[in-house]
Design a protein around this motif. Structure first.
Motif, PDB file in Angstrom:
ATOM      1  N   ALA A   1       4.521  -2.514  17.485  1.00 60.48           N
ATOM      2  CA  ALA A   1       4.496  -3.696  16.619  1.00 60.48           C
ATOM      3  C   ALA A   1       5.391  -4.803  17.177  1.00 60.48           C
ATOM      4  O   ALA A   1       5.030  -5.985  17.147  1.00 60.48           O
ATOM      5  CB  ALA A   1       4.941  -3.317  15.210  1.00 60.48           C
TER       6      ALA A   1
ATOM      7  N   LYS B   1      -3.629  -2.670  10.907  1.00 64.23           N
ATOM      8  CA  LYS B   1      -3.307  -3.070   9.532  1.00 64.23           C
ATOM      9  C   LYS B   1      -2.160  -2.247   8.938  1.00 64.23           C
ATOM     10  O   LYS B   1      -1.655  -2.590   7.868  1.00 64.23           O
ATOM     11  CB  LYS B   1      -4.542  -2.948   8.639  1.00 64.23           C
TER      12      LYS B   1
ATOM     13  N   LYS C   1       6.660   1.539  15.903  1.00 62.68           N
ATOM     14  CA  LYS C   1       7.539   0.378  15.724  1.00 62.68           C
ATOM     15  C   LYS C   1       7.588  -0.460  16.997  1.00 62.68           C
ATOM     16  O   LYS C   1       7.482  -1.690  16.961  1.00 62.68           O
ATOM     17  CB  LYS C   1       8.954   0.843  15.371  1.00 62.68           C
TER      18      LYS C   1
ATOM     19  N   ASP D   1       6.787  -5.241  -0.930  1.00 63.70           N
ATOM     20  CA  ASP D   1       8.202  -5.605  -0.988  1.00 63.70           C
ATOM     21  C   ASP D   1       8.679  -5.404  -2.425  1.00 63.70           C
ATOM     22  O   ASP D   1       8.340  -6.190  -3.322  1.00 63.70           O
ATOM     23  CB  ASP D   1       8.381  -7.062  -0.558  1.00 63.70           C
TER      24      ASP D   1
ATOM     25  N   ASP E   1       1.380  -1.445   8.274  1.00 60.31           N
ATOM     26  CA  ASP E   1       2.626  -2.198   8.329  1.00 60.31           C
ATOM     27  C   ASP E   1       3.781  -1.241   8.605  1.00 60.31           C
ATOM     28  O   ASP E   1       4.044  -0.328   7.809  1.00 60.31           O
ATOM     29  CB  ASP E   1       2.846  -2.917   6.996  1.00 60.31           C
TER      30      ASP E   1
ATOM     31  N   ARG F   1       6.809  -1.493   8.326  1.00 55.87           N
ATOM     32  CA  ARG F   1       7.906  -1.489   7.349  1.00 55.87           C
ATOM     33  C   ARG F   1       7.785  -0.301   6.387  1.00 55.87           C
ATOM     34  O   ARG F   1       8.769   0.084   5.747  1.00 55.87           O
ATOM     35  CB  ARG F   1       7.935  -2.806   6.577  1.00 55.87           C
ATOM     36  N   ASN F   2       6.590   0.274   6.292  1.00 57.43           N
ATOM     37  CA  ASN F   2       6.404   1.461   5.458  1.00 57.43           C
ATOM     38  C   ASN F   2       7.156   2.665   6.008  1.00 57.43           C
ATOM     39  O   ASN F   2       7.370   3.648   5.289  1.00 57.43           O
ATOM     40  CB  ASN F   2       4.912   1.805   5.352  1.00 57.43           C
TER      41      ASN F   2
ATOM     42  N   PHE G   1       7.308 -10.587  10.353  1.00 58.72           N
ATOM     43  CA  PHE G   1       6.339 -10.482   9.271  1.00 58.72           C
ATOM     44  C   PHE G   1       6.229 -11.726   8.399  1.00 58.72           C
ATOM     45  O   PHE G   1       5.413 -11.759   7.482  1.00 58.72           O
ATOM     46  CB  PHE G   1       6.664  -9.261   8.401  1.00 58.72           C
TER      47      PHE G   1
ATOM     48  N   GLU H   1      12.890  -8.267  11.812  1.00 55.64           N
ATOM     49  CA  GLU H   1      11.822  -7.929  10.871  1.00 55.64           C
ATOM     50  C   GLU H   1      11.353  -9.163  10.112  1.00 55.64           C
ATOM     51  O   GLU H   1      10.157  -9.370   9.908  1.00 55.64           O
ATOM     52  CB  GLU H   1      12.325  -6.869   9.891  1.00 55.64           C
TER      53      GLU H   1
ATOM     54  N   ARG I   1      -1.815   0.893   3.454  1.00 51.42           N
ATOM     55  CA  ARG I   1      -1.350   0.568   4.807  1.00 51.42           C
ATOM     56  C   ARG I   1      -0.419  -0.636   4.770  1.00 51.42           C
ATOM     57  O   ARG I   1       0.435  -0.807   5.637  1.00 51.42           O
ATOM     58  CB  ARG I   1      -2.538   0.254   5.720  1.00 51.42           C
ATOM     59  N   GLU I   2      -0.632  -1.494   3.768  1.00 48.98           N
ATOM     60  CA  GLU I   2       0.152  -2.713   3.627  1.00 48.98           C
ATOM     61  C   GLU I   2       1.510  -2.407   3.006  1.00 48.98           C
ATOM     62  O   GLU I   2       1.687  -1.426   2.290  1.00 48.98           O
ATOM     63  CB  GLU I   2      -0.605  -3.727   2.768  1.00 48.98           C
ATOM     64  N   PHE I   3       2.453  -3.287   3.274  1.00 49.69           N
ATOM     65  CA  PHE I   3       3.818  -3.111   2.769  1.00 49.69           C
ATOM     66  C   PHE I   3       3.982  -3.801   1.421  1.00 49.69           C
ATOM     67  O   PHE I   3       3.528  -4.930   1.235  1.00 49.69           O
ATOM     68  CB  PHE I   3       4.812  -3.697   3.770  1.00 49.69           C
TER      69      PHE I   3
END
Length: 435
Positions: free
Chosen positions: A128, A86, A125, A345, A88, A90-91, A206, A202, A341-343
């Motif tokens: 993922a 979980k 990375k 935007d 992400d 992108r963080n 996602f 990316e 944990r989530e990105f």
């Protein structure tokens, strides 16, 4: 506390989202149904069954294949390596935000999981990207297997319909299609160092809809490349061209058209427009208070970390609440606590603020209830018209065009697989007489 999402909020939100799989599923069901009916009309049972397997079998792989293989990776590879799926990646792009994500983690377990995942950024990375590549490639190969099964099955059924012995297909037709190595990942080159991350890659990783575009591109290439007749190639050209346009491009164009044409602002997600919180925010004036508070603390020169901090430090701000409501900001299950944990935007959050501001600025001084009802009505109408236009094109126009081409082009009316089966049976009879 944010109220639970109602059925209407959820349905209209998903149908109106360019990142949701629901509108794609609705469009594809209409398309598959129309094409299957058309095949039964022009080619009777054999062609109809072939089309049914092709369309609905592909649909199952198309919508469920990538999520299934991603889940499989989460339950195996990620579990073995001890990385939280979980988290992400992108963080990892912004060190300041990453530090705050650790600091604001809602639980100690989540905090430790973020720390573990961020210790070796390149490793996390690449993991993922490997998950993305494997799940997409596995879905492509699954479709290749379906194609081979379908081509073997339809030839056998055509031969049965001609009342001949039901024997294995000859090597001539069995080898007409061999699964090819997927070409979808030519731009992803691995090395001992880091894999290139960001930009288009990316976006495809996602965004579930864009991820499907890769699979769809491979399906289109396989269908056209493995066509066993001119007729089949023409049919697939019409079908795939129509599907690509109305699945991935027309919806966004139509949505923007209705948003620009609407007399009331309808750019916000339906989960916000239809929510009780929006009506209450106008009633108690918290929408204006929240917009003013944002303007005091955030300027055009503010950095992403400033907005990220604002989100965490102002949980009662209406903009933040609506970001959570619309799932722009992910929270823990049955909680308002942000899952770090989530990105998040930041650009999407700023767009949300702008759209809320537009809705407020265009509101009349009185009769707010009627204004919000008009907004809901306009939003629903735009969503339904958008879906309706695409369904009409994919479920009616494209199948009719394919049927018309069968009668317009010379020597193209008969179902070509039936002709192949007839030729194959004649060949087998000739050989048996010689023997």
């Amino acid at each position: 506390m944010i109220t639970a999402v109602t059925a209407s909020e959820y349905i209209y939100s998903k149908l109106g989202s360019s990142a949701s799989l629901l509108p794609l599923a609705v469009k594809d069901i209409a398309n598959s149904t129309g094409l299957t009916i058309g095949s039964y009309i022009t080619g009777k049972d054999v062609e109809g069954k072939d089309r049914f397997i092709d369309e609905f079998g592909t649909q199952l792989i198309w919508l469920g294949g990538i999520p299934f293989f991603k889940l499989l990776t989460d339950l195996t590879l990620y579990k073995i390596l001890g990385i939280d799926p979980k988290f992400d990646v992108r963080n990892l792009k912004n060190k300041e935000i990453l530090a705050k994500a650790i600091e604001n983690a809602p639980t100690e377990k989540i905090k430790q999981n973020i720390i573990r995942a961020s210790k070796n950024p390149k490793y996390t990375k690449n993991l993922a990207i490997a998950k993305f590549a494997f799940s997409t490639a596995a879905a492509i190969l699954t479709y290749a297997g379906l194609t081979k099964f379908r081509q073997d099955y339809r030839l056998k059924e055509a031969k049965k319909k001609l009342k001949h012995d039901n024997k294995e297909n000859s090597n001539q037709f069995r080898n007409m299609y061999l699964p090819k190595t997927p070409q979808a990942f030519e731009g992803i080159k691995s090395s001992k160092g880091n894999i290139s991350f960001g930009g288009a890659l990316e976006d495809f990783m996602f965004n579930p809809v864009r991820n499907l575009m890769i699979l769809d591109g491979s399906i289109t290439a396989e269908r056209l490349g493995s066509s066993q007749s001119k007729q089949e190639f023409i049919n697939y050209t019409i079908k795939e061209g129509g599907t690509w346009f109305f699945m991935y491009f027309a919806g966004e164009m139509i949505r923007k058209h209705f948003e620009n044409k609407s007399e009331v602002p309808i750019k916000l997600d339906s989960m916000i427009i239809e929510s009780k919180e929006l009506k209450q925010a106008f009633k108690d004036n918290s929408i204006k208070t929240s917009l003013d508070d944002y303007a005091k603390k955030i300027s055009d020169n503010s950095k992403d970390i400033d907005i990220y901090n604002f989100i965490h430090e102002n949980p009662d701000n209406f903009i933040v609440k609506m970001a959570k409501k619309s799932k722009l900001i992910k929270t823990l299950k049955n909680s308002d606590k942000i899952d770090t944990r989530e990105f998040i935007d930041i650009s999407d959050f700023k767009t949300l603020k702008t759209n809320i501001e537009e809705l407020y600025n265009k509101a009349p001084k009185d009769n707010i209830e009627k204004y919000l009802k008009d907004v809901i009505k306009a939003k629903r109408g735009a969503v339904l018209k958008n879906i309706g236009i695409c369904i009409g094109a994919l479920g009616v126009a494209v199948p009719l065009l394919m049927i018309a081409m069968r009668y317009i082009l010379p020597n193209n009316r008969a179902y070509k697989v039936r002709e192949m089966a007839k030729h194959e049976n004649q060949k087998e009879n000739s050989l048996s007489k010689i023997a």
